[in-house]
Write a protein that holds these residues in place. Structure first.
Motif, mmCIF file in Angstrom:
data_model
loop_
_atom_site.group_PDB
_atom_site.id
_atom_site.type_symbol
_atom_site.label_atom_id
_atom_site.label_comp_id
_atom_site.label_asym_id
_atom_site.label_seq_id
_atom_site.Cartn_x
_atom_site.Cartn_y
_atom_site.Cartn_z
ATOM 1 N N ASP A 178 29.103 18.640 63.825
ATOM 2 C CA ASP A 178 27.856 19.170 64.045
ATOM 3 C C ASP A 178 28.012 20.653 64.299
ATOM 4 O O ASP A 178 27.102 21.127 63.552
ATOM 5 N N ALA A 179 28.996 20.983 64.660
ATOM 6 C CA ALA A 179 29.178 22.585 64.557
ATOM 7 C C ALA A 179 29.353 23.119 63.311
ATOM 8 O O ALA A 179 28.608 24.227 62.796
ATOM 9 N N SER A 180 30.373 22.561 62.512
ATOM 10 C CA SER A 180 30.325 22.787 61.194
ATOM 11 C C SER A 180 29.217 22.757 60.141
ATOM 12 O O SER A 180 28.908 23.740 59.364
ATOM 13 N N LEU A 181 28.318 21.737 60.341
ATOM 14 C CA LEU A 181 27.301 21.579 59.764
ATOM 15 C C LEU A 181 25.984 22.636 60.029
ATOM 16 O O LEU A 181 25.570 23.073 59.018
ATOM 17 N N ARG A 182 26.268 22.992 61.329
ATOM 18 C CA ARG A 182 25.016 23.833 61.605
ATOM 19 C C ARG A 182 25.408 25.140 61.348
ATOM 20 O O ARG A 182 24.473 26.214 60.821
ATOM 21 N N ILE A 183 26.657 25.665 61.352
ATOM 22 C CA ILE A 183 27.176 27.087 60.878
ATOM 23 C C ILE A 183 26.858 26.963 59.415
ATOM 24 O O ILE A 183 26.390 28.058 59.015
ATOM 25 N N PHE A 184 27.232 26.068 58.651
ATOM 26 C CA PHE A 184 27.063 26.144 57.229
ATOM 27 C C PHE A 184 25.636 26.216 56.901
ATOM 28 O O PHE A 184 25.502 27.165 55.908
ATOM 29 N N ASN A 185 24.832 25.651 57.479
ATOM 30 C CA ASN A 185 23.176 25.763 57.100
ATOM 31 C C ASN A 185 22.629 26.975 57.533
ATOM 32 O O ASN A 185 22.141 27.794 56.817
ATOM 33 N N ILE A 186 23.345 27.708 58.506
ATOM 34 C CA ILE A 186 22.922 29.101 58.891
ATOM 35 C C ILE A 186 23.500 30.051 57.777
ATOM 36 O O ILE A 186 22.700 30.885 57.359
ATOM 37 N N ALA A 187 24.514 29.715 57.349
ATOM 38 C CA ALA A 187 25.241 30.617 56.606
ATOM 39 C C ALA A 187 24.650 30.711 55.037
ATOM 40 O O ALA A 187 24.433 31.446 54.238
ATOM 41 N N ARG A 188 24.218 29.357 54.745
ATOM 42 C CA ARG A 188 23.797 29.241 53.232
ATOM 43 C C ARG A 188 22.257 29.766 53.352
ATOM 44 O O ARG A 188 22.095 30.530 52.283
ATOM 45 N N GLU A 189 21.910 29.715 54.502
ATOM 46 C CA GLU A 189 20.319 30.527 54.340
ATOM 47 C C GLU A 189 20.477 31.965 54.116
ATOM 48 O O GLU A 189 19.753 32.789 53.330
ATOM 49 N N LYS A 190 21.485 32.581 54.978
ATOM 50 C CA LYS A 190 21.617 33.995 54.767
ATOM 51 C C LYS A 190 22.075 34.558 53.555
ATOM 52 O O LYS A 190 21.726 35.462 52.946
#
Length: 296
Positions: A178-190
């Motif tokens: 869950d943490a990995s996917l959440r961080i990835f999605n935040i980073a992908r948007e930025k």
């Protein structure tokens, strides 16, 4: 700085291909010094010469990303000035954690070793994907494809979520996913806002022994731990031409064209223009993501 150098107040503990780890010379065990060198490796070989400024650029990018991520990280903010002045721009003073034996890989595109596995099986780490995907195609949703962190000097091994449950337990395995996917999605948007595609990345996590909290550690979302592509180039091209990356792919491509790995045991020295082009890509990514000009 020579490999395995020690500093006043810090004692060298270990070195990887491109990073060095130190412990306090006074014997205290609550912090570590992580130094990113300017060394560069490819195909499991250390190359010459080094890439000037690489360590500082990667460390600066990690520091920036830690500020963007709403999660505890391993930095000790009040202790960063304890890093030796000679390497402070490429150092992190961090808390000592119980590191988990899982490399948390998230893929937003199918490429690299994941694409090779997909070609052979139609899946990546046990996750079935649609047929007919080409190298570099973006996935409709990112996928979590963990790897087992092998002992130093050995290759990490792709694994499945179910196998990570066996390693760390069901609750912790789900927390990592869950943490990995959440961080990835935040980073992908930025990254997207900066005209950059985050194709994939890998995270490492540890447990704070004082409170049992999950902590993101090591480098994070750098061009050594992630694959970034130029969004404009991706949109304007097809095939391999669209996958213009911000990492050491320039070095890999040059070696493939100029080194017969089957016949020569030692890679050739990198030409000056390859070194210059490589550091320029690292620098460009830093500037585009952060909006800042690197100090060095």
């Amino acid at each position: 700085m020579t490999l395995n150098a020690s500093f006043e107040n810090w004692r060298h503990l270990a070195s990887g291909k491109v990073r060095d780890l130190y412990v306090p010379a006074d014997g205290s065990d609550n912090r570590l010094l992580l130094v990113a060198s300017n060394r560069i490796s490819a195909f499991d070989f250390l190359l010459e010469p080094e890439i000037p400024g690489k360590g500082a650029l990667l460390t600066g990018l990690s520091h920036w990303w830690f500020k963007q991520i709403d999660m505890p990280n391993h930095l000790l903010p009040d202790a960063q000035e304890l890093a030796p002045a000679a390497v402070r721009d490429r150092s992190m003073v961090v808390k000592k954690l119980e590191m988990l034996p899982i490399e948390c890989v998230v893929r937003g595109a199918i490429t690299g070793s994941g694409y090779q596995e997909y070609q052979a099986t139609g899946s990546v780490c046990g996750i079935k994907l649609p047929g007919g995907l080409a190298d570099g195609d973006l996935l409709s949703e990112p996928i979590y494809t963990p790897a087992y962190k092998a002992p130093q000097g050995e290759h990490d091994e792709n694994t499945t979520f179910e196998q990570t449950v066996e390693l760390v337990g069901a609750d912790r395995a789900k927390q990592l996913q869950d943490a990995s996917l959440r961080i990835f999605n935040i980073a992908r948007e930025k990254a997207q806002a900066a005209g950059v595609i985050l194709a994939d990345t890998k995270f490492e996590f540890g447990i704070d022994p004082q409170n049992g909290e999950l902590v993101i550690a090591d480098e994070v979302l750098t061009s050594d731990s992630s694959r970034y592509w130029d969004a404009a180039v991706y949109a304007a091209n097809e095939g391999a031409a669209r996958l213009e990356s911000f990492d050491k792919q320039i070095v890999r491509n040059w070696l493939l064209a100029n080194w017969d790995r089957a016949q020569e045991s030692t890679p050739p020295v990198l030409p000056a223009d390859i070194v210059t082009r490589t550091v320029s890509r690292y620098r460009e990514l830093f500037e585009r993501l952060t909006g800042e000009t690197p100090v060095s």
